[in-house]
Design a protein around this motif. Structure first.
Motif, short mmCIF file in Angstrom:
data_model
loop_
_atom_site.label_atom_id
_atom_site.label_comp_id
_atom_site.label_asym_id
_atom_site.label_seq_id
_atom_site.Cartn_x
_atom_site.Cartn_y
_atom_site.Cartn_z
N MET A 25 11.20 -7.26 1.92
CA MET A 25 10.98 -5.83 2.20
C MET A 25 9.48 -5.60 2.46
N ASN A 26 9.15 -4.73 3.41
CA ASN A 26 7.72 -4.53 3.69
C ASN A 26 7.07 -3.66 2.59
N PRO A 27 5.76 -3.88 2.35
CA PRO A 27 5.09 -3.22 1.22
C PRO A 27 5.10 -1.70 1.31
N SER A 28 5.10 -1.18 2.55
CA SER A 28 5.08 0.28 2.71
C SER A 28 6.37 0.89 2.15
N LEU A 29 7.50 0.29 2.51
CA LEU A 29 8.79 0.79 2.03
C LEU A 29 8.91 0.58 0.52
N THR A 30 8.39 -0.55 0.03
CA THR A 30 8.41 -0.81 -1.41
C THR A 30 7.68 0.29 -2.17
N LEU A 31 6.51 0.67 -1.64
CA LEU A 31 5.73 1.72 -2.31
C LEU A 31 6.47 3.05 -2.30
N TRP A 78 -9.25 -1.34 -4.08
CA TRP A 78 -8.33 -2.28 -3.43
C TRP A 78 -7.28 -1.55 -2.59
N LEU A 79 -6.67 -0.53 -3.20
CA LEU A 79 -5.59 0.20 -2.50
C LEU A 79 -6.07 0.85 -1.22
N ALA A 80 -7.30 1.40 -1.26
CA ALA A 80 -7.81 2.15 -0.10
C ALA A 80 -7.90 1.26 1.15
N GLN A 81 -7.90 -0.07 0.95
CA GLN A 81 -8.01 -0.99 2.09
C GLN A 81 -6.66 -1.41 2.64
N GLN A 82 -5.58 -1.03 1.96
CA GLN A 82 -4.25 -1.46 2.39
C GLN A 82 -3.59 -0.38 3.24
N ALA A 83 -3.17 -0.73 4.44
CA ALA A 83 -2.53 0.26 5.31
C ALA A 83 -1.24 0.79 4.67
N TRP A 84 -0.52 -0.07 3.94
CA TRP A 84 0.75 0.38 3.35
C TRP A 84 0.56 1.42 2.26
N PHE A 85 -0.66 1.48 1.67
CA PHE A 85 -0.92 2.49 0.65
C PHE A 85 -0.78 3.89 1.25
N TYR A 86 -1.20 4.04 2.51
CA TYR A 86 -1.11 5.34 3.18
C TYR A 86 0.30 5.58 3.73
N THR A 87 0.78 4.61 4.50
CA THR A 87 2.07 4.82 5.15
C THR A 87 3.20 4.92 4.12
N GLY A 88 3.08 4.15 3.04
CA GLY A 88 4.10 4.19 2.00
C GLY A 88 4.15 5.53 1.29
N LEU A 89 3.03 6.29 1.34
CA LEU A 89 2.98 7.59 0.66
C LEU A 89 2.99 8.75 1.66
N GLY A 90 3.45 8.46 2.86
CA GLY A 90 3.70 9.54 3.81
C GLY A 90 2.50 9.99 4.63
N VAL A 91 1.47 9.16 4.72
CA VAL A 91 0.28 9.55 5.47
C VAL A 91 -0.01 8.52 6.56
N VAL A 92 -0.36 8.98 7.74
CA VAL A 92 -0.80 8.06 8.80
C VAL A 92 -2.31 7.93 8.67
N PRO A 93 -2.81 6.72 8.38
CA PRO A 93 -4.26 6.59 8.22
C PRO A 93 -5.00 6.86 9.52
N ASN A 94 -6.23 7.39 9.42
CA ASN A 94 -7.04 7.64 10.61
C ASN A 94 -7.46 6.30 11.19
N MET A 95 -7.28 6.15 12.50
CA MET A 95 -7.66 4.89 13.12
C MET A 95 -9.16 4.84 13.35
N ALA A 96 -9.73 5.99 13.76
CA ALA A 96 -11.15 6.00 14.09
C ALA A 96 -12.02 6.28 12.86
#
Ligand code: ZN
Length: 418
Positions: free
Chosen positions: A1-7, A310-328
């Motif tokens: 299972m991907n980490p985003s869905l796990t979170l 640590w969490l702030a660097q993981q893309a799944w931390f954002y997507t798993g909690l319903g947020v699309v991280p800013n790309m720029a």
């Protein structure tokens, strides 16, 4: 299972367990107090009237009734911010008319906190002007309540905004070890607040007048000398402006310690009982409880910030909690807000640990008071305080384990008699 869905699943299950546990504890407390409402416990049959006992029961039940809504509201709001996309929408909306950067980051955190405060406002008003009012504890007028709110917002902005900006800036510019710098800044800020609170912050909200009762003053001075303490003064605080609840405390550091009594306390207790209550507070100092508490809190903050780093660097931390991280732009504010919102869901399961530590310290302070003043004085003072504050004598034992920072009256009095 991907980490985003796990979170996502972890949050959903964690939140469900969190709400279920809190509601269950609340229901247990209600059942326990209601079951014992009919009669004063045997040990207090001669000291507490049935009317007082039932007032305490009704007050406890009223508070539990309100807290049930609070628990549900908190859960819905967190869901709204995270999985339902509220934070993401707020972020996009702000980015729609602000350039990405530190100002937008600060604005996002501030907006998050203000909206949260606004949603919680009706329940807080019900608490003060509903429950507290009904049981005769609230002494606040709506005007005082409003002026408190504005002062708190102003002080919070003045002291909190620079710190928030500094932490967000460190998150972006502080390198891999930003969390260590942020921790140092938080610790220094906390110490600074403690240093300025007695002289600069507390007088904004209350009046402090020197204790005028000479007999009482020489009495507590003698106690402090006996116990090896110095104080810069004894003050009475007009706590009765806001509430009929009472308290006594120390403020300040080292030699600049002041002893503060609520005016309500002075009305309720005899000089011998006041001395015993002060001896209890001195017990906290003798056992270095304040120092230990701060050490634990600083250590916890450090662990939390490292985890956030640590969490702030993981893309799944954002997507798993319903947020699309800013790309720029930067994601620091998003990470900070998500972390502040989600951590309490899981940390509540550890509440029995910190409550237990706090109750042990109360017993230690009681024992110290018993070595400096007659234990019967503290016992009668406590009984009066529990009675005047309408604290129930029959709380649910499991509810106590999670929520009580002070042991129930029955346990404290039993230890004093032993
Ligand atoms: Zn205490």
């Amino acid at each position: 299972m991907n980490p985003s869905l796990t979170l996502t699943l972890l949050l959903a299950v964690g939140l469900l367990a969190h709400v279920a546990l809190k509601l269950w504890l609340n229901a247990r407390q209600v059942r326990h107090v209601a079951a014992h409402r009919g009669a004063v416990p045997e040990a207090y049959a001669h000291t507490i009237t049935l009317a007082d006992h039932q007032k305490a029961a009704d007050y406890t039940l009223a508070k539990a009734g309100l807290s049930q809504w609070d628990i549900l509201l908190d859960a819905v709001v967190l869901l709204g911010w995270t999985l339902l996309g509220g934070l993401d929408a707020l972020n996009q909306w702000l980015l729609g008319w602000m350039a990405p950067g530190l100002v937008q980051q600060v604005a996002l955190v501030v907006a998050f906190m203000l909206i949260g405060g606004l949603i919680g406002l009706p329940l807080s008003l019900l608490q003060t002007f509903g429950v507290e009012q009904r049981f005769g504890f609230n002494k606040m007028t709506p005007a005082l309540w409003l002026s408190d709110l504005f002062k708190a917002l102003l002080v919070g902005a003045l002291l909190g905004l620079p710190l928030l900006a500094l932490v967000l800036w460190l998150m972006d510019a502080g390198g891999a070890l930003w969390w260590l710098w942020a921790w140092a800044a938080l610790v220094l800020w906390q110490l600074f607040l403690m240093a300025i609170a007695p002289n600069l912050i507390m007088p904004l909200f209350n009046k402090f007048t020197p204790l005028e009762d000479q007999a009482l003053q020489s009495r507590i001075q003698a106690l402090m000398q006996r116990a090896g303490f110095e104080a810069k003064g004894f003050f009475v605080m007009d706590g009765s402006r806001r509430s009929a609840h009472s308290n006594a405390f120390f403020t300040g550091f080292g030699a600049s310690k002041r002893v503060v009594f609520f005016d309500t306390l002075l009305k309720q207790l005899s000089p011998a009982e006041m001395e015993a209550v002060l001896a209890h507070e001195l017990g906290h100092f003798k056992h270095r409880h304040i120092f230990k508490m701060m050490a634990v809190s600083f250590a916890t903050t450090l662990v939390g910030l490292a985890l956030l780093g640590w969490l702030a660097q993981q893309a799944w931390f954002y997507t798993g909690l319903g947020v699309v991280p800013n790309m720029a732009g930067s994601n620091s504010a998003l990470a900070l807000v998500l972390f502040m919102g989600v951590v309490p869901v899981f940390s509540f399961f550890l509440a029995p640990l910190s409550s237990w530590r706090s109750r042990v310290q109360e017993f230690e302070a009681d024992a110290y008071a018993g070595s400096q003043t007659p234990p019967s004085d503290l016992a009668s003072a406590l009984l009066k305080l529990y009675q005047d504050n309408a604290s129930t004598l029959t709380p649910d034992p499991l509810f106590v384990k999670f929520y009580y920072s002070h042991p129930p009256a029955s346990e404290r009095l039993a230890r004093m008699q032993a």
